[in-house]
Design a protein around this motif. Structure first.
Motif, PDB file in Angstrom:
ATOM      1  N   ALA A 134       0.823  -1.204   0.000  1.00  0.00           N
ATOM      2  CA  ALA A 134       0.000   0.000   0.000  1.00  0.00           C
ATOM      3  C   ALA A 134       0.860   1.258   0.000  1.00  0.00           C
ATOM      4  O   ALA A 134       0.599   2.215  -0.745  1.00  0.00           O
ATOM      5  CB  ALA A 134      -0.935  -0.007   1.196  1.00  0.00           C
ATOM      6  N   THR A 142      -7.652  -7.618  -6.389  1.00  0.00           N
ATOM      7  CA  THR A 142      -8.560  -8.246  -5.437  1.00  0.00           C
ATOM      8  C   THR A 142      -9.751  -8.821  -6.183  1.00  0.00           C
ATOM      9  O   THR A 142     -10.191  -8.263  -7.198  1.00  0.00           O
ATOM     10  CB  THR A 142      -9.056  -7.241  -4.385  1.00  0.00           C
ATOM     11  OG1 THR A 142     -10.014  -7.884  -3.528  1.00  0.00           O
ATOM     12  CG2 THR A 142      -9.731  -6.040  -5.038  1.00  0.00           C
ATOM     13  N   PRO A 164      -7.355  -0.321   1.792  1.00  0.00           N
ATOM     14  CA  PRO A 164      -6.823  -0.195   0.431  1.00  0.00           C
ATOM     15  C   PRO A 164      -7.772   0.548  -0.506  1.00  0.00           C
ATOM     16  O   PRO A 164      -8.967   0.275  -0.550  1.00  0.00           O
ATOM     17  CB  PRO A 164      -6.658  -1.660  -0.008  1.00  0.00           C
ATOM     18  CG  PRO A 164      -7.671  -2.404   0.799  1.00  0.00           C
ATOM     19  CD  PRO A 164      -7.707  -1.715   2.127  1.00  0.00           C
ATOM     20  N   TYR A 169      -5.049  -0.318  -6.400  1.00  0.00           N
ATOM     21  CA  TYR A 169      -5.852  -1.418  -5.848  1.00  0.00           C
ATOM     22  C   TYR A 169      -6.972  -1.730  -6.842  1.00  0.00           C
ATOM     23  O   TYR A 169      -7.959  -0.999  -6.945  1.00  0.00           O
ATOM     24  CB  TYR A 169      -6.413  -1.022  -4.491  1.00  0.00           C
ATOM     25  CG  TYR A 169      -7.102  -2.145  -3.745  1.00  0.00           C
ATOM     26  CD1 TYR A 169      -6.370  -3.222  -3.240  1.00  0.00           C
ATOM     27  CD2 TYR A 169      -8.475  -2.124  -3.539  1.00  0.00           C
ATOM     28  CE1 TYR A 169      -6.987  -4.241  -2.540  1.00  0.00           C
ATOM     29  CE2 TYR A 169      -9.106  -3.150  -2.841  1.00  0.00           C
ATOM     30  CZ  TYR A 169      -8.361  -4.200  -2.349  1.00  0.00           C
ATOM     31  OH  TYR A 169      -8.986  -5.222  -1.665  1.00  0.00           O
TER      32      TYR A 169
END
Length: 284
Positions: A134, A142, A164, A169
């Motif tokens: 991060a 994800t 996040p 992300y």
């Protein structure tokens, strides 16, 4: 139509074509399973071995844990195989399932490009590794679908204290199709992700990604069985579902198959036995 909707629709279609009648009789069990064990091949291996020994057929529909539990809430499923403790406990507490029964486990790993631009390789703490990803805005993929894998990932982010967000992300829009497609997408994107080891091993020859972080206790991935409650859904085939559960958790039956699954092909098992009876017998 996405894979989860296809799975749910498939369940409805199958039931409408006669499975509902079969479930009213002894000899047929309908299972809703999280996708990872299906993709790894162990669900089919267990179903086939059980049917060969007992004559009881088991058929499954696959979806992420959250969606598999939703499918089971419709009352057309006898048993679920899932891996998200909080969602499982809620399913049981709300009266849809009878109890959580440990079956097997493997582990999650954090994978990424061989060059590892974020420099997390070899870290012992998964939360520390995520914090660094991060901080360095390293691209991370994800599933974002409330599957067991996504829930496990979010629990790790919560432990790290990081929420996040941002362009680094990336929510994979087809994440609900499972860990296999997610891993391939991550590879094509040159990104990092959290994935179960079984999926990684099964696709290792197809991707450039490498395991960078592993071995943290927080990365254990425990898979449970939950019988759907016949008191709530009279159509549930509780006798044969119970028979299947007892077979799966028996040290000399399902647990033995789990212990050896994947060894011949990968040199190590993809999953590890985790039933109460297995631990009592083997002292682990």
């Amino acid at each position: 139509m996405n894979a989860v909707k296809v799975c749910a629709l498939a369940a409805v279609i199958v039931l409408s074509l006669g499975v509902a009648a079969a479930r009213a009789e002894r000899g047929f069990v309908m299972l809703a399973s999280t996708i990872g064990p299906i993709d790894a091949g162990i669900v089919a291996a267990l179903e086939d071995a059980f049917e060969a020994e007992t004559g009881v057929r088991v058929r499954h529909v696959g979806a992420g844990t959250g969606e598999a539990l939703k499918i089971a809430q419709g009352g057309e499923i006898d048993l679920v195989m899932v891996h998200a403790k909080a969602l499982e406990e809620k399913f049981v507490a709300e009266g849809y399932g009878t109890q959580r029964i440990p079956l097997m486990y493997n582990d999650f790993v954090i994978v990424g490009p061989p060059a590892d631009p974020a420099r997390i390789r070899g870290m012992k703490s998964a939360t520390q590794a995520l914090t660094i990803l991060a901080e360095r805005a390293a691209p991370f993929v994800t599933r974002g679908d409330k599957s067991g894998t996504h829930v496990a990932e979010m629990e790790l982010w919560n432990k790290s204290g990081v929420k996040p967000s941002g362009s680094w992300y990336k929510v994979y829009e087809k994440g609900n199709e499972g860990n296999g497609p997610t891993l391939r997408y991550t590879d094509a994107s040159g990104a990092y992700t959290l994935i179960d080891r079984a999926t990684y091993l099964s696709l290792k020859k197809e991707v450039k990604l490498e395991v960078l972080v592993e071995g943290d206790e927080a990365l254990l991935n425990r898979i449970s069985l939950i019988p759907v409650d016949q008191k709530r859904f009279p159509r549930v085939n509780a006798p044969d579902a119970t028979r299947f559960v007892n077979w799966l958790t028996a040290p000399e039956k399902g647990q033995r198959i789990i212990a050896g699954f994947g060894v011949e092909r990968y040199g190590s098992p993809l999953f590890f036995p985790d039933s109460v009876r297995w631990h009592q017998t083997n002292g682990k």
